[in-house]
Each structure stands twice: as structure tokens, then as C-alpha cells.
Design a protein around this motif. Structure first.
Motif, mmCIF file in Angstrom:
data_model
loop_
_atom_site.group_PDB
_atom_site.id
_atom_site.type_symbol
_atom_site.label_atom_id
_atom_site.label_comp_id
_atom_site.label_asym_id
_atom_site.label_seq_id
_atom_site.Cartn_x
_atom_site.Cartn_y
_atom_site.Cartn_z
ATOM 1 N N ALA A 7 1.904 11.059 4.417
ATOM 2 C CA ALA A 7 2.238 11.289 3.002
ATOM 3 C C ALA A 7 2.712 12.712 2.762
ATOM 4 O O ALA A 7 2.227 13.407 1.874
ATOM 5 N N MET A 8 3.679 13.167 3.538
ATOM 6 C CA MET A 8 4.154 14.547 3.419
ATOM 7 C C MET A 8 5.294 14.633 2.414
ATOM 8 O O MET A 8 6.352 14.049 2.597
ATOM 9 N N GLY A 9 5.059 15.356 1.325
ATOM 10 C CA GLY A 9 6.078 15.471 0.295
ATOM 11 C C GLY A 9 6.296 14.152 -0.420
ATOM 12 O O GLY A 9 5.382 13.342 -0.575
ATOM 13 N N ASN A 10 7.521 13.932 -0.875
ATOM 14 C CA ASN A 10 7.878 12.682 -1.547
ATOM 15 C C ASN A 10 7.997 11.607 -0.473
ATOM 16 O O ASN A 10 9.023 11.498 0.189
ATOM 17 N N SER A 11 6.945 10.815 -0.298
ATOM 18 C CA SER A 11 6.812 10.046 0.928
ATOM 19 C C SER A 11 6.189 8.674 0.693
ATOM 20 O O SER A 11 6.202 8.151 -0.416
ATOM 21 N N LEU A 12 5.640 8.131 1.787
ATOM 22 C CA LEU A 12 4.999 6.809 1.862
ATOM 23 C C LEU A 12 5.988 5.660 1.641
ATOM 24 O O LEU A 12 5.599 4.583 1.216
ATOM 25 N N GLY A 13 7.254 5.898 1.944
ATOM 26 C CA GLY A 13 8.199 4.796 1.929
ATOM 27 C C GLY A 13 7.886 3.820 3.049
ATOM 28 O O GLY A 13 7.622 4.225 4.186
ATOM 29 N N GLY A 14 7.899 2.544 2.775
ATOM 30 C CA GLY A 14 7.668 1.525 3.794
ATOM 31 C C GLY A 14 6.235 1.070 3.934
ATOM 32 O O GLY A 14 5.933 0.255 4.811
ATOM 33 N N LEU A 15 5.327 1.567 3.086
ATOM 34 C CA LEU A 15 3.929 1.142 3.176
ATOM 35 C C LEU A 15 3.798 -0.364 2.972
ATOM 36 O O LEU A 15 3.035 -1.043 3.673
ATOM 37 N N SER A 16 4.536 -0.899 2.030
ATOM 38 C CA SER A 16 4.492 -2.340 1.770
ATOM 39 C C SER A 16 4.962 -3.130 2.983
ATOM 40 O O SER A 16 4.393 -4.188 3.311
ATOM 41 N N ASP A 17 5.988 -2.631 3.690
ATOM 42 C CA ASP A 17 6.477 -3.310 4.885
ATOM 43 C C ASP A 17 5.426 -3.300 5.993
ATOM 44 O O ASP A 17 5.278 -4.269 6.743
ATOM 45 N N TYR A 18 4.725 -2.176 6.121
ATOM 46 C CA TYR A 18 3.626 -2.116 7.089
ATOM 47 C C TYR A 18 2.632 -3.245 6.823
ATOM 48 O O TYR A 18 2.193 -3.947 7.735
ATOM 49 N N TRP A 19 2.286 -3.431 5.546
ATOM 50 C CA TRP A 19 1.256 -4.410 5.228
ATOM 51 C C TRP A 19 1.760 -5.838 5.311
ATOM 52 O O TRP A 19 0.971 -6.760 5.512
ATOM 53 N N ASP A 20 3.050 -6.034 5.194
ATOM 54 C CA ASP A 20 3.594 -7.359 5.492
ATOM 55 C C ASP A 20 3.299 -7.717 6.952
ATOM 56 O O ASP A 20 2.955 -8.867 7.274
#
Length: 622
Positions: A7-20
Motif C-alpha cells: 500500500a505504498m502511496g496511491n496504491s492497492l490496485g488489483g486487490l479485488s483480483d487477488y481475492w477472485d
């Protein structure tokens, strides 16, 4: 799994894909987000308080936080720079928007219905009988279109709406096509991010044609005048992307801007595709129909769709410790900015798509140039920056994990079309169900017509080097140097040919053209990878029996970073003749280039004396 999202800076893109994936494979377990909170120290007790009026507000709005190295150095101890600012809440404990994403994904994703519509009907607004728009074109490249209540100025040299005034109120200025964003910390680490976008922020406009039309008598059109601009957006290597921009104006002052961009692979990816302009600072209230808070294509699970309002748009943007791209509102059908007076402005997009918008106090170039908010100058006291995007790239987590997934990238080889409508409003008298929208103008068919592609002809037949490249970076040599594919700085897995410990390299190039008027050659400067850009690149001019030096793009940081550096020459010389005057002579079919390079790393490098790498990519001869 251990640390799986960063979660560095404006981040956490793709978290939903991980959980899929996690929900698909039940054997996956564990998993940690790094980390909970930015590790930063509050600077405000030690800082002198600003005294010049409104700047105090700016002082408290941005993070006054010290990160690694900001408090000085200790002998023999290295700091982590901004790598300690990687939390889902800031150093004060205030949650970032990405914390909402974590909560939404961990709690179970909910599908959001984006078919909510504030106004499905098209107003029954027709051209006013006898209404006219005066059109003038001045010698300085300005086209002026004026009606009873408005004036629009279009700079046809720059391809932008230079100024838009309605009932004496300036609404927006310098509205132009924009494909770049100030990189996030993840963008800087992503091979498809900042390094792939290098040069997008300084494209030059080469206008091809301008067509000014009075269409008052065309009863099928809501607009009464239009300006059609065909131009090329050209990078420092001379590579161009065709653009068609159509500005339509109606007699009530409403304006539609339609754009067709043909990427043609000049850049691997784009950061965004849309318009950017300057908004007068008196526009503070903002109302929009779309997602509630900061959202991006790969971080939108927490989005709540509805009609939202802020009395000051500055309160709707969060700021990370390091200046970067942030504040995007996604899936927006319309938004309205209001200067707390009766005059307001509404932005809508083609009904088949949804828009993104953001407003910032600083220009993108300023945001990208500083590594801390507290180092930045005071913002402009007259104008803010407004972005209207038809598409924007995702965020990813490339600082310590995967970059943006392909489905969230914007391919540089695609064609993009969009249209935005800007409508002036009397805020006190207009009802929500009668707001004008994009459907009134209709689709301008001109942006669906392909423009002629730029010349992609490869004029090089063969390249021979005085010494072959390293086996590690030479498998595709020599074709890799003229395959039409631009390499990305720092990613040496493809696109580059590399030499180790080389001080002088000569390239003999056989071409299919008789006269070479422009030659470019790409190189890489990445000292942390032991890669140095050439000290000098020269072209042999047999007519003069001498070497002529190439010019090159600026090296931003001699000692750090990863950057593509382009060397360019316009080779020509004059031979004096007794009759008919001087004759201009160009290099012929056989071209010789000499590259002077440091064989070892310099004294300032941590590994001084070790062999340095020379990396070369695309050579172009036109």
C-alpha cells in the motif's frame, strides 16, 4: 501467502483480483498487506507558520510529514527514503481511500448498478430563430466565436480551447488533450507506467489543417459553428500520433469537444486519455453523479454510486506523503462546478461511456518535480487544474508486487474517441430534470473517420557493429535495433541490445533511402542498474571528412533513476559550387555512427571502477 499487496502511496490496485483468485483456490491462505500506517514524523512543531493569508489553509491541507532522510543523515546508516510511507492510513492515523477498498473486498464484494441516471431525457432545446455566432480568425492563430452571452477562443496553433467566457465569467481556459499524469510511486516502478510514458508530458503539436465552419443553417445540428483541427502530437524522437479535435459551439454557449486519437504504438501505454484545462479558483462547489470517493479502474469495489456534493472540492481530495496522481472520481455521468454564484458549469460525456474527473491546485509538472508536499511552492492563486478523462490507467502495486494488469492499462497502440460537453448554467433557475446534456449535440461523425497513419516505414536494411553485444542482451541483435518497437528504460528483457565495458562502438547502417534528413538512436541511463548513457554520439560526414555530434534529450538525474535518452541529428551539409549556389548534401545509403561511452562506472558510483553497461534501442533513419 505472506505479503501479497503493498500500500505504498496511491496504491492497492488489483486487490479485488487477488481475492477472485483466493476464493477460487481454497488452498490459498494467509496474506498480509504491507502495511497499516505510514511511518512519518509530524513536521509542524518545527516549521515556521506561514503568515500570508490564505496560504495557511494550504499549509494545513497537505501532509507536513518527514520520511526517511528528511531529518538529516547519520554516519554509516542508510535511510529508506519514502519506502516507509506505505500504509492504508496516513502517519496521523487517518484512513486513505484504499482502506475502504480493503474493507469492501474482505467483507464480500457487491456489484454496483451503474445504470443510475439523473436525466434520461434529452431536452427539447432548438436553435433560436435568428441567433448568430460571430466567427473571427486572427493572425496570431486564434479563432474567436462569440454569441450574445459567451465568447470562445481557440488556439489553433496549440490545439486547445484557450478561453471560454459566459456572461462575463471566465469558465475554463487552456483545455487540451492530455495523456500523462504525475506518476504514483507504483507508476515509477511499473515497466508499463512512468518509464513507458516518458515524453508524454512534453509532446509538441504540429497542426496539419484547420477547418472553420458556420453551420447555422444546418437544422439537423444543435451546434451553430464548429472548428475541426487535424494535428500530430510528436515526441522528441520525431514519432507522431494523429489527432482530430472538433470544437462545436451552440448559440446558447454550450460547447462540445470531440477527439479522435490514433496511438499507433508510439508509446507502449498511456496514463490517461482526456482533456486537461485550468479552472478559475472561484469555482469551489462541486456536485457529481458517480462514485463517491477516490476510485480507479483496479480499485473500485468500495465505490458507492449516487449524487454527491462538496462545498469545496479541495476537501474531496486526499493527499499522500509523496506528491503524486490522486483524487480521481470514476464512473461519473455528469459533474457541476459552481463559484458560489448563479453561474455554474456542467460537464457531461457521451451517453455510451462514463467520465473520470479530478481537480488539483498544482500543475502536473510541479507535482512530479517534488518528493514532499512541504517542499512545494504556494499554488497558483488564480487557477486550478481540472482533468476530464474518458479513460485512466489503474494503480497496481509495483513498488513491491505486480504492476497494473493488462485489462487496466491503456494501450499505446489503440485508437481512442470521446466527446465532452461543457454547458454554462444559471444555478439558481435550472432544475435537475432539465439539465442540458451531451445527447443534444449528438455524435460528430468526423471523429469516427480514420486519419492517415503516420509513416512507419522501416528504412534500415542492416546494422553491423564493430563488436557484437553481450550474449545476455544480444539474442535479437541486430533486428532489435530497428524493429519499430520502443524499449522501456529499466526493463532489459526485451527491446535492448547491450554492451558491457565498451568505450567506443561503431555502427554501420545500410538504409533504403538516398538522403537521410533525420537520424535518432535511443539509449538508457540507469546508474542503479550500472547502465550509463553515452558520453557522445557522432555521425560520420564523408563530404566534410569529420564527425558531427548528435544532440540528446535531457538527463534528469545523473546518479539515479531509469530514463530513456534519445540522440537526434538532422544531418546535412553545404558544398560550395561555382554555378547555381550552394548544394545541400545529406548522408547516403551507408551511415556510420560512433558511440563514445564510459567503460567503467564513475567515481561517484558506489561500485566505481566496475564495468558499465551501454544499452541501445530503436535506431530510425528518415
Amino acid at each position: 501467502m505472506v505479503e501479497y499487496c503493498h500500500a505504498m502511496g496511491n496504491s492497492l490496485g488489483g486487490l479485488s483480483d487477488y481475492w477472485d483468485t483466493i476464493e477460487r483456490y481454497h488452498s490459498l491462505q494467509g496474506g498480509f498487506i504491507w502495511d497499516w500506517q505510514d511511518q512519518g514524523l509530524d513536521r509542524t512543531p518545527a516549521m515556521e507558520m506561514p503568515t500570508n493569508g490564505g496560504i495557511v489553509d494550504v499549509f494545513f491541507r497537505y501532509p507536513q510529514v518527514s520520511l526517511g532522510g528528511d531529518m538529516g543523515e547519520l554516519p554509516g546508516i542508510e535511510d529508506d527514503g519514502d519506502f516507509c510511507a506505505n500504509g492504508i492510513c496516513d502517519a496521523y492515523g487517518t484512513p486513505y481511500a484504499c482502506m475502504e477498498e480493503v474493507k469492501a473486498v474482505y467483507g464480500g464484494k457487491v456489484n454496483v448498478d451503474l445504470n443510475v441516471n439523473l436525466n434520461d431525457k434529452v431536452n427539447d432545446m432548438k436553435k433560436k430563430a435568428g441567433a448568430t455566432i460571430t466567427i473571427k480568425k486572427s493572425d496570431d492563430g486564434m479563432v474567436q466565436m462569440a454569441g450574445k452571452d459567451f465568447e470562445v477562443e481557440i488556439d489553433v496553433e496549440r490545439g486547445e480551447v484557450a478561453r471560454y467566457v459566459w456572461r462575463g465569467q471566465e469558465m475554463v481556459r487552456n483545455m487540451h488533450l492530455n495523456l500523462w499524469r504525475p506518476p504514483t510511486q507504483n507508476d515509477r516502478a511499473d515497466r508499463n507506467g512512468a518509464r513507458a510514458w516518458e515524453g508524454l508530458e512534453k509532446l509538441k503539436i504540429n497542426m496539419l489543417s484547420v477547418d472553420i465552419k458556420d453551420i447555422t443553417n444546418d437544422t439537423t445540428r444543435y451546434a451553430t459553428s464548429e472548428v475541426v483541427m487535424d494535428y500530430l502530437m510528436t515526441n522528441e524522437a520525431g514519432e507522431s500520433m494523429p489527432v482530430r479535435e472538433v470544437v462545436e459551439v451552440a448559440d446558447d454557449g454550450a460547447m462540445q469537444i470531440s477527439v479522435r486519437l490514433q496511438g499507433e504504438g508510439v508509446f507502449p501505454t498511456f496514463a490517461r486519455v482526456g482533456l486537461q484545462g485550468k479552472l478559475p479558483n472561484e469555482f469551489v462547489d462541486v456536485t457529481w453523479l458517480g462514485y463517491d470517493a477516490e476510485r480507479y479502474p483496479d480499485r473500485r469495489t468500495a465505490g458507492k454510486y449516487g449524487l454527491w456534493y462538496y462545498y469545496n472540492w479541495r476537501n474531496a481530495t486526499e493527499y499522500h506523503a509523496v506528491p503524486q496522481e490522486e483524487g480521481n472520481r470514476e464512473a461519473v455521468r455528469l459533474f457541476i462546478v459552481n463559484p458560489q454564484k448563479q453561474k455554474a458549469m456542467q460537464f457531461t460525456i457521451d451517453n455510451s461511456t462514463l467520465l473520470n474527473f479530478s481537480i488539483h491546485e498544482y500543475e502536473d509538472s510541479v507535482v512530479a518535480a517534488y518528493d514532499r508536499w512541504w517542499k512545494m511552492p504556494a499554488p497558483d492563486d488564480k487557477y486550478s487544474i481540472i482533468n476530464l478523462d474518458s479513460r485512466i490507467a489503474g494503480l497496481g502495486t509495483a513498488t513491491c508486487g505486480p504492476g497494473v494488469r493488462e485489462k487496466y492499462r491503456l494501450s499505446g497502440d489503440s485508437t481512442y474517441t470521446f466527446r465532452f460537453t461543457l454547458t454554462p448554467l444559471d444555478w439558481r433557475s435550472i432544475a435537475a430534470d432539465t439539465m442540458p446534456n451531451c445527447a443534444q449535440f449528438g455524435n460528430n461523425e468526423l471523429i469516427d473517420v480514420p486519419m492517415p497513419s503516420t509513416d512507419k516505414t522501416i528504412n534500415i536494411k542492416s546494422v553491423k557493429a564493430s563488436k557484437g553485444p553481450s550474449k545476455q542482451y544480444g539474442n535479437a541483435f541486430p533486428e532489435v535495433l530497428y524493429d519499430g518497437k520502443r524499449a522501456v528504460a529499466g526493463d532489459y528483457s526485451e527491446g535492448w541490445a547491450g554492451w558491457n565495458g565498451m568505450d567506443t562502438l561503431t555502427l554501420n547502417i545500410n538504409t533504403s533511402i538516398r538522403r537521410a534528413s533525420r537520424i535518432t538512436i535511443g539509449s538508457c541511463h540507469a546508474p542503479d542498474d550500472w547502465v550509463l548513457t553515452p558520453e557522445k554520439v557522432e555521425l560520420w560526414m564523408p563530404q566534410n571528412n569529420k564527425w558531427v555530434e548528435f544532440s540528446h534529450s535531457m538527463v534528469r538525474d545523473e546518479r539515479h533513476g531509469r530514463q530513456r535518452v534519445v540522440y537526434t541529428i538532422l544531418p546535412r551539409t553545404k558544398r560550395q559550387r561555382i554555378l547555381f549556389g550552394d548544394k545541400t548534401i545529406y548522408p547516403g545509403k551507408n551511415i556510420k555512427i560512433r558511440i563514445i561511452h564510459s567503460a567503467t562506472l564513475p567515481d561517484w558510483h558506489n561500485y566505481k571502477g566496475k564495468k558499465a553497461w551501454l544499452m541501445i534501442d530503436e535506431i530510425k533513419v528518415n
